[in-house]
Enzyme design. Structure first.
Site, PDB file in Angstrom:
ATOM      1  N   GLU A  66      41.944  41.272  33.779  1.00 36.88           N
ATOM      2  CA  GLU A  66      40.797  42.087  34.197  1.00 36.88           C
ATOM      3  C   GLU A  66      41.274  43.082  35.245  1.00 36.88           C
ATOM      4  OE1 GLU A  66      36.057  41.305  35.040  1.00 36.88           O
ATOM      5  OE2 GLU A  66      37.414  39.651  34.657  1.00 36.88           O
ATOM      6  N   GLU A 115      35.388  33.347  43.299  1.00 36.83           N
ATOM      7  CA  GLU A 115      34.387  34.028  42.477  1.00 36.83           C
ATOM      8  C   GLU A 115      33.119  33.201  42.346  1.00 36.83           C
ATOM      9  OE1 GLU A 115      34.197  36.217  38.093  1.00 36.83           O
ATOM     10  OE2 GLU A 115      35.688  34.655  38.449  1.00 36.83           O
TER      11      GLU A 115
END
Length: 902
Positions: A481, A751
């Site tokens: 990502e 996260e």
């Protein structure tokens, strides 16, 4: 004799006056001695030093020199401006270095000496000044076989060089050398922008690298963001399928003549030792293919390929705005061990972003593989499932000639642990070093307390930023990502501005936000490599929130001037979508990764309505647009959008609020956003805050917010008088909370609230980064409320400082400092021996309003004196449980009775 004594006395007096007032820390466009500026009217900032309290600038004089000639003098300007003062002289010339100095006058009748000179260098302002041609290596490659190309050129200089500047950019990443020496300290250049619209070049002073007679320049290119796979769709070659170089060295000789050495058809190319390079997967380097001496003159390149000259446009070229990536901290192994699975693993003790440098001796063809991971699993084994498709490996093939050193060039990894395979011999700590890479922003903020876990949380917030502020604000640095997610950036931007000077970092990125907007809509990642152009509430709002936060933090009005069209276009894109002023359509991420217990049967943590969230952010962005329009004197827009904002809030109350003030989504995030953005009528706000607190208490003082609610949660509690609840949330140690990851050994922000579950198993590996800064936005509350350092909007950028600590009874000590453009602001409070002591530092040329937690003025002393007897401090009055005073610059120590037990 008397005359001599008088002169000596006068001289001493002048020197003393100068010593009491001096100017330093000169910046041009927020940078120290920058090279290659693209601004035609660069702005100057300086700091003033004086030990006298309440010192402010009353006038300044700037002079700019080219060589020994003064090309502009401001004259004595009656002004207290010392930040972002624009050049107003005759047009500056490309490829030219200038020096500047400043002196100031203060309100005590003192005049400083001229500052030491600072310099700035103007880059190439006109595309026509690029004489270089785009070139690419002429050897054949396939999509499966893309080794990094080498490009080189030898040239001869027959005159003495006065100055030389190299201008370099590329399709892909570059690393350049001149006569065997690396050019500059930057990595991953030219950085990442929306390449087809904006491509940065870097400028380097290479005067000292050139030599009489023969010279050689060599450049290696890597895929980088230009043609690596980006995103999770196996999509590569997003900007092009061929790497290319554009380089020129502008040389000025001592006799005044000039010459340009540039990329053209005479250059040579070859295949380097880097056989493979991809951002997600890593690099393969075969040292047997290394071409020793290729960056020096006299190297035999007869067998090298030629180059292809391209007819590429140079219209997208721009000067570098932000601080490029550099090597930063280094880490030695804290442990080398064998896992239960039999793997050899190195622990560097910190989850960081960068790569490992290793030394090794072995045989030709020995193959070493380094794999990177953030965590170990429950059994203590190497864990890489959360990397998804990213291999994140460095593969080194030895040449076999003595000690060899390896490290990657055009990639990076997010890791704490490294698995080593194929290393010949014992793994010894002295042969391995982890190197952190991030944009070279100045560290500006410090924050420490009497609570060790909170100090570790602060550490984690800072390292989450370091790892993810790698030329763009990425979401995470390890998996497939590593993109510039807008929602994460806007949520964290104010916290970021405390930890580091991110003024230029965000100024650059925001221009890519504007470049990639489509009909005003803001993609979810910038630069936009996913092709998703739909607005998502809280993500697209980066277009308005980030510029405004940079203005507040740095007083940088130019960011607002340059982003205004982007801000307005974003609001208008929502306005076109909204029906009856209600944004209730489209796809939204909502309160991303919020906490939702599996055993929730009463609905109190029900998912926050995504359109309720959207309406709140629609109002907030409209409000920020109004603020900006007012600041820029766009009165018609102020009137129009003020009316629009009124309609947006009325639509919100019709759709989402009951007559008694209850929201249709009874979640923490719903109440937080409604209160933070003033969506409710004044008479309904206090009871809404009470409902928020009741929700928190029903979860035993745990939060349930996600990416959009978390940044504002404690701010709203403090705003409505619930400091104690905010502190309970901050200090909560069980899941979900900020300290739960700390207790689980985190060294960066996770996260997910439960990336590692209480039983040491993992959350869903499809989305489980252990370096993801969004939840670190609590830092903003810690700095602005716990330590109490803030800026008023009538003096942004800490021209008018607020010091208002909110004291928590579990703390005996909180201290924060912040390097502003004016100097350092600090606030330290401690409770000891029945006393509360608040120590403040206010920089010269600013003012401060200080709110001291005390019942009465008479109970306060400053530096041992009764507050009423201190002439440098103006007592204003009382506000809630605070005594309010006003001061100018200086060091202040206030003392009162211990108030932490109240």
């Amino acid at each position: 004799m008397k005359r001599t004594l008088l002169l000596c006395t006068l001289s001493l007096s002048l020197l003393t006056g100068y010593a009491q007032l001096s100017v330093n820390h000169l910046l041009t466009e927020n940078l120290k001695n920058p090279i290659g500026l693209g601004e035609t009217q660069p702005r100057f900032s300086w700091q003033i030093q004086s030990k006298i309290r309440n010192t402010r600038q009353t006038a300044y004089e700037i002079k700019v020199l080219e060589g020994k000639q003064v090309i502009w003098s401001s004259g004595k300007v009656q002004s207290d401006s010392s930040v972002h003062v624009a050049y107003k002289g005759s047009p500056l010339r490309s490829d030219t270095r200038y020096e500047w100095q400043v002196k100031v006058w203060d309100n005590h009748g003192k005049t400083s000496a001229w500052s030491a000179p600072a310099y700035f260098h103007i880059g190439l302002l006109d595309t026509l000044e690029w004489k270089a041609e785009w070139i690419q290596a002429a050897f054949n490659e396939t999509p499966e076989n893309r080794p990094a190309p080498l490009l080189r050129k030898e040239f001869t200089l027959n005159k003495k060089v006065k100055s030389a500047t190299a201008y370099i950019t590329s399709h892909g990443l570059y690393e350049a050398y001149l006569n065997g020496q690396r050019i500059g300290e930057y990595w991953l250049t030219p950085g990442w922008t929306s390449y087809n619209k904006r491509l940065q070049y870097q400028a380097y002073d290479v005067t000292g690298l050139l030599q009489n007679n023969k010279n050689a320049i060599g450049v290696m290119l890597g895929n980088g963001w230009y043609r690596s796979i980006l995103g999770w769709r196996n999509n590569g070659d997003l900007y092009g399928n061929k790497l290319a170089l554009l380089l020129q060295i502008n040389i000025t000789y001592t006799d005044g003549s000039k010459e340009i050495v540039a990329t053209d058809g005479t250059w040579k190319s070859a295949i380097s030792e880097i056989l493979y390079s991809q951002i997600y997967n890593g690099e393969i380097i075969d040292a047997r293919n290394k071409k020793e001496g290729w960056t020096k003159s006299g190297y035999n390149d007869a067998a090298w390929y030629g180059v292809n000259v391209l007819k590429e446009s140079k219209s997208v070229l721009i000067a570098t705005v932000n601080e490029p990536v550099k090597k930063q901290e280094t880490f030695k192994p804290i442990k080398i061990f064998t896992t239960p699975a039999g793997e050899q693993v190195i622990d560097f003790g910190q989850n960081l972003v960068g790569w490992v440098k290793l030394k090794v001796k072995g045989k030709p063809g020995d193959r070493i593989v380094l794999s990177h991971a953030e965590v170990l699993d429950k059994k203590g084994n190497f864990y890489i499932e959360n990397l998804r498709a990213a291999k994140a490996q460095a593969v080194y093939i030895l040449k076999g000639e003595g000690e060899e050193t390896f490290h990657p060039y055009f990639t990076w990894y997010g890791f704490r642990y490294v698995k080593v395979e194929g290393y010949p011999g014992e793994l010894r700590p002295e042969n391995f070093e982890a190197v952190a890479l991030y944009s070279d922003m100045e560290t500006t903020g410090t924050f420490t307390t009497s609570h060790p876990l909170i100090n570790q949380l602060q550490h984690n917030i800072q390292w989450g930023q370091r790892g993810n502020f790698l030329d763009v604000p990425t979401d995470c640095p390890q998996r497939d990502e590593r993109l510039g997610w807008t929602g994460d950036a806007q949520a964290f931007s104010r916290t970021a501005a405390f930890n580091m000077n991110v003024n230029n970092f965000f100024a650059k990125w925001l221009k890519d936000v504007e470049a990639d907007q489509i009909d005003g809509r803001v993609p979810q990642v910038i630069p936009n490599v996913l092709g998703n152009n739909a607005n998502s509430a809280g993500w697209g709002d980066a277009a308005t929130i980030v510029p405004w936060n940079m203005y507040l933090a740095y007083g940088d009005k130019r960011i607002l001037e340059r982003q205004y069209n982007s801000m307005k276009a974003y609001v208008e894109s929502i306005r076109r979508t909204a029906k009856d002023d209600l944004w209730n359509s489209g796809w939204h991420y909502g309160d991303w990764l919020f906490y939702r217990p599996f055993d929730d049967n009463d609905g109190k943590s029900a998912v926050t309505d995504k359109y309720l969230i959207a309406q709140c952010f629609y109002a907030h962005s409209t409000q920020l647009l109004i603020n900006t329009a007012r600041l820029l004197n766009k009165q018609e827009d102020v009137a129009e959008y003020s009316q629009l904002l009124d309609r947006i809030k009325k639509a919100f109350n019709r759709e989402y609020v009951t007559p008694s003030g209850r929201l249709v989504s009874s979640t923490q995030t719903a109440y937080v956003l409604a209160l933070q953005f003033d969506m409710l009528p004044q008479e309904l706000r206090q009871q809404a805050a009470k409902r928020l607190v009741q929700n928190i208490e029903s979860y035993n003082n745990h939060l349930t917010t996600g990416f959009l609610g978390t940044p504002y949660l404690c701010h709203v509690l403090t705003k409505f008088g619930y400091d104690s609840v905010a502190y309970k949330l901050l200090l909560q140690e069980t899941y979900p909370s900020w300290l739960y990851p700390v207790k689980m050994g985190a060294t960066t922000i996770w996260e997910r609230w439960d990336g590692i579950k209480p039983d040491s198993t993992f959350q869903n590996p499809g989305m489980n980064s252990f370096n993801h800064y969004a939840y670190g936005a609590i830092g903003d509350w810690m700095y602005r409320k716990m330590a109490g350092i803030d800026t008023y909007e009538d003096g942004v950028g800490y021209k008018h400082i607020q010091i208002k600590p909110h004291v928590g009874d579990k703390f005996t000590y909180v201290s924060a400092s912040l390097k502003t453009y004016y100097g350092t602001v600090s606030s330290t409070w401690k409770s000891e021996n029945g006393k509360f002591i608040l120590t403040i530092e206010i920089p010269v040329n600013t003012k401060a309003t200080i709110l001291i937690p005390a019942a009465e003025v008479a109970a306060i002393t400053e530096s041992g004196k009764s507050l009423n007897d201190v002439s440098d401090v103006e007592v204003v009055g009382k506000e809630d449980n605070y005594v309010v005073v006003k001061t100018g610059s200086g060091l202040y120590s206030f003392e009162t009775n211990d108030i932490t037990g109240k």
